[in-house]
Design a protein around this motif. Structure first.
Motif, PDB file in Angstrom:
ATOM      1  N   GLY A 159      11.240  27.172  91.849  1.00  0.00           N
ATOM      2  CA  GLY A 159      11.081  26.399  93.072  1.00  0.00           C
ATOM      3  C   GLY A 159      10.482  27.235  94.185  1.00  0.00           C
ATOM      4  N   GLU A 160       9.663  26.608  95.000  1.00  0.00           N
ATOM      5  CA  GLU A 160       9.044  27.318  96.120  1.00  0.00           C
ATOM      6  C   GLU A 160      10.025  27.424  97.273  1.00  0.00           C
ATOM      7  OE1 GLU A 160       4.952  27.178  98.819  1.00  0.00           O
ATOM      8  OE2 GLU A 160       5.339  25.658  97.290  1.00  0.00           O
ATOM      9  N   LEU A 161      10.062  28.598  97.894  1.00  0.00           N
ATOM     10  CA  LEU A 161      10.933  28.849  99.036  1.00  0.00           C
ATOM     11  C   LEU A 161      10.086  29.208 100.248  1.00  0.00           C
ATOM     12  CD1 LEU A 161      13.704  31.035  97.335  1.00  0.00           C
ATOM     13  CD2 LEU A 161      14.008  28.712  98.209  1.00  0.00           C
ATOM     14  N   PRO A 162      10.605  28.957 101.465  1.00  0.00           N
ATOM     15  CA  PRO A 162       9.900  29.430 102.667  1.00  0.00           C
ATOM     16  C   PRO A 162       9.699  30.937 102.610  1.00  0.00           C
ATOM     17  CG  PRO A 162      11.652  27.898 103.246  1.00  0.00           C
ATOM     18  CD  PRO A 162      11.814  28.198 101.783  1.00  0.00           C
ATOM     19  N   ASP A 163       8.673  31.424 103.299  1.00  0.00           N
ATOM     20  CA  ASP A 163       8.305  32.839 103.224  1.00  0.00           C
ATOM     21  C   ASP A 163       9.478  33.773 103.502  1.00  0.00           C
ATOM     22  OD1 ASP A 163       5.763  32.099 102.605  1.00  0.00           O
ATOM     23  OD2 ASP A 163       4.971  32.346 104.633  1.00  0.00           O
ATOM     24  N   GLN A 164      10.346  33.404 104.478  1.00  0.00           N
ATOM     25  CA  GLN A 164      11.430  34.293 104.871  1.00  0.00           C
ATOM     26  C   GLN A 164      12.446  34.488 103.745  1.00  0.00           C
ATOM     27  OE1 GLN A 164      10.446  31.581 106.487  1.00  0.00           O
ATOM     28  NE2 GLN A 164      10.343  31.905 108.698  1.00  0.00           N
ATOM     29  N   MET A 165      12.569  33.486 102.850  1.00  0.00           N
ATOM     30  CA  MET A 165      13.550  33.564 101.773  1.00  0.00           C
ATOM     31  C   MET A 165      12.943  33.895 100.418  1.00  0.00           C
ATOM     32  SD  MET A 165      14.862  31.643 104.283  1.00  0.00           S
ATOM     33  CE  MET A 165      14.349  29.945 104.038  1.00  0.00           C
ATOM     34  N   ALA A 166      11.622  33.801 100.294  1.00  0.00           N
ATOM     35  CA  ALA A 166      10.974  33.919  98.986  1.00  0.00           C
ATOM     36  C   ALA A 166      11.273  35.246  98.301  1.00  0.00           C
ATOM     37  CB  ALA A 166       9.473  33.727  99.131  1.00  0.00           C
ATOM     38  N   ALA A 167      11.291  36.333  99.075  1.00  0.00           N
ATOM     39  CA  ALA A 167      11.520  37.651  98.479  1.00  0.00           C
ATOM     40  C   ALA A 167      12.932  37.805  97.940  1.00  0.00           C
ATOM     41  CB  ALA A 167      11.241  38.748  99.508  1.00  0.00           C
ATOM     42  N   PHE A 168      13.855  36.935  98.366  1.00  0.00           N
ATOM     43  CA  PHE A 168      15.241  37.035  97.933  1.00  0.00           C
ATOM     44  C   PHE A 168      15.636  35.907  96.990  1.00  0.00           C
ATOM     45  CE2 PHE A 168      14.942  39.096 102.102  1.00  0.00           C
ATOM     46  CZ  PHE A 168      15.284  40.375 101.733  1.00  0.00           C
ATOM     47  N   GLY A 169      14.651  35.161  96.483  1.00  0.00           N
ATOM     48  CA  GLY A 169      14.920  34.151  95.470  1.00  0.00           C
ATOM     49  C   GLY A 169      15.168  34.805  94.121  1.00  0.00           C
ATOM     50  N   ILE A 170      15.707  34.036  93.190  1.00  0.00           N
ATOM     51  CA  ILE A 170      15.958  34.585  91.853  1.00  0.00           C
ATOM     52  C   ILE A 170      14.648  34.811  91.119  1.00  0.00           C
ATOM     53  CG2 ILE A 170      16.308  32.270  90.893  1.00  0.00           C
ATOM     54  CD1 ILE A 170      17.961  35.573  89.729  1.00  0.00           C
ATOM     55  N   SER A 171      13.625  34.024  91.442  1.00  0.00           N
ATOM     56  CA  SER A 171      12.291  34.228  90.879  1.00  0.00           C
ATOM     57  C   SER A 171      11.278  33.642  91.849  1.00  0.00           C
ATOM     58  CB  SER A 171      12.155  33.569  89.499  1.00  0.00           C
ATOM     59  OG  SER A 171      12.286  32.166  89.597  1.00  0.00           O
ATOM     60  N   ALA A 172      10.004  33.910  91.582  1.00  0.00           N
ATOM     61  CA  ALA A 172       8.960  33.421  92.481  1.00  0.00           C
ATOM     62  C   ALA A 172       7.732  33.042  91.678  1.00  0.00           C
ATOM     63  CB  ALA A 172       8.606  34.493  93.509  1.00  0.00           C
ATOM     64  N   LYS A 173       6.944  32.151  92.252  1.00  0.00           N
ATOM     65  CA  LYS A 173       5.690  31.782  91.608  1.00  0.00           C
ATOM     66  C   LYS A 173       4.735  32.965  91.646  1.00  0.00           C
ATOM     67  CE  LYS A 173       6.092  26.855  92.650  1.00  0.00           C
ATOM     68  NZ  LYS A 173       5.481  25.668  93.288  1.00  0.00           N
ATOM     69  N   LYS A 174       3.825  33.001  90.678  1.00  0.00           N
ATOM     70  CA  LYS A 174       2.866  34.093  90.614  1.00  0.00           C
ATOM     71  C   LYS A 174       1.964  34.084  91.843  1.00  0.00           C
ATOM     72  CE  LYS A 174       2.680  34.727  85.606  1.00  0.00           C
ATOM     73  NZ  LYS A 174       1.797  34.793  84.416  1.00  0.00           N
ATOM     74  N   SER A 175       1.675  35.281  92.339  1.00  0.00           N
ATOM     75  CA  SER A 175       0.809  35.401  93.497  1.00  0.00           C
ATOM     76  C   SER A 175      -0.632  35.056  93.122  1.00  0.00           C
ATOM     77  CB  SER A 175       0.864  36.836  94.053  1.00  0.00           C
ATOM     78  OG  SER A 175      -0.124  37.030  95.033  1.00  0.00           O
ATOM     79  N   SER A 176      -1.300  34.367  94.046  1.00  0.00           N
ATOM     80  CA  SER A 176      -2.714  34.023  93.838  1.00  0.00           C
ATOM     81  C   SER A 176      -3.622  35.232  94.061  1.00  0.00           C
ATOM     82  CB  SER A 176      -3.123  32.895  94.789  1.00  0.00           C
ATOM     83  OG  SER A 176      -2.291  31.769  94.627  1.00  0.00           O
ATOM     84  N   PHE A 177      -3.052  36.322  94.600  1.00  0.00           N
ATOM     85  CA  PHE A 177      -3.853  37.485  94.977  1.00  0.00           C
ATOM     86  C   PHE A 177      -3.647  38.685  94.055  1.00  0.00           C
ATOM     87  CE2 PHE A 177      -2.895  34.993  98.790  1.00  0.00           C
ATOM     88  CZ  PHE A 177      -4.174  34.674  99.209  1.00  0.00           C
TER      89      PHE A 177
END
Length: 298
Positions: A252-270
């Protein structure tokens, strides 16, 4: 629209805090006539750099609740909520921290995050999608991962790192702008010229990209420690099973402030340099290679 409003509110708070701090400390203008006062510039960069990171940190729990709609469980309404409260309470005690607030937010996608200004004033939240798509043992491991983030002080550490990076981005961008404006373009007018402003913006973007690479590298290192802590709190096999489950799902997508502390994250486009999380297989391999006696909350 809500995210735009929260973004604007945060930036207004940052500017207000920075201006008040500068007035209290008596920091003068870094541009004095046609000269650049490096002492004042460094203080300006330091104040604005850390104001941004620490205002965001101070507002993090409130921002998380507002942006995700997370509902804090004060009194359990069902067996699942009771289990969540008891599990986080048990893990927090084992990790040696005060029990975080526990919240659930409505999202069909699986994710969870931790946030808060201190170890003893934190929030752990899980999505409804994660609760539905994982077994109880796997959810327990995800909770352990997030509690480990809190116990490791990752939110404060990242804020400190971001403050340092922000400081140097602002400081060196304005030096580059000054050199271009005064030395290369030979502008002799007092104050900020249009060229100075444009070069300053471009330099901050470029230096900001480099700073992001450093921040994301540190974030990826921090994820391995949180997995280690999650394995200690909920069991190594449960943590590995949770990561394997995540391999089969879109996070799931999280706001930027929380994304780094999620259990996982979507792959970066960069590219890999801008990923906040290591690949899930790398995390699984790291856990499998870690002896049980080395599992701990740092």
């Amino acid at each position: 629209m809500k995210r735009i409003g929260l973004f604007l509110l945060t930036n207004i708070a940052v500017i207000a805090v920075a201006m008040i701090t500068m007035n209290i400390l008596g920091v003068g203008s870094y541009m004095q006539g046609t000269s650049l006062n490096l002492n004042n510039l460094f203080m300006f960069a330091l104040i604005f750099g850390f104001a941004g990171s620490f205002v965001s940190l101070a507002m993090s729990k409130w921002m998380a609740k507002m942006s995700t709609g997370a509902q804090v469980i004060t009194v359990a309404r069902n067996a699942d909520e009771q289990w969540l409260l008891e599990t986080v309470q048990r893990q927090a005690a084992k990790a040696g921290i005060k029990t975080p607030e526990v919240a659930v937010y409505n999202s069909p996608e699986p994710n969870a995050f931790a946030t808060g200004m201190t170890k003893n004033s934190s929030l752990v939240a899980v999505s409804t999608g994660l609760m539905r798509s994982m077994t109880q043992n796997e959810v327990e491991a995800v909770l352990g991962h997030e509690v480990a983030h809190v116990a490791n002080g990752d939110m404060v550490t990242m804020a400190l790192l971001q403050g340092v990076l922000n400081t140097f981005v602002i400081f060196f961008a304005k030096i580059v702008a000054y050199v271009v404006d005064r030395v290369i373009l030979k502008n002799e007018e007092e104050g900020h010229s249009l060229a100075f402003i444009v070069v300053d913006i471009v330099a901050q973007i470029l230096f900001g990209i480099l700073a992001s690479i450093v921040a994301m590298w540190f974030s990826r290192k921090r994820e391995f420690h949180a997995d280690n802590g999650g394995a200690y709190l909920a069991g190594k096999e449960n943590m590995i099973a949770a990561l394997r489950r995540l391999q089969t799902m879109q996070p799931g997508e999280l706001p930027d402030q929380m994304a780094a502390f999620g259990i996982s994250a979507k792959k970066s486009s960069f590219g890999d340099l801008f990923k906040s999380h290591p690949d899930l297989q790398d995390r699984i391999d790291a856990l499998q290679a870690t002896p049980n006696e080395q599992l701990k909350v740092a």
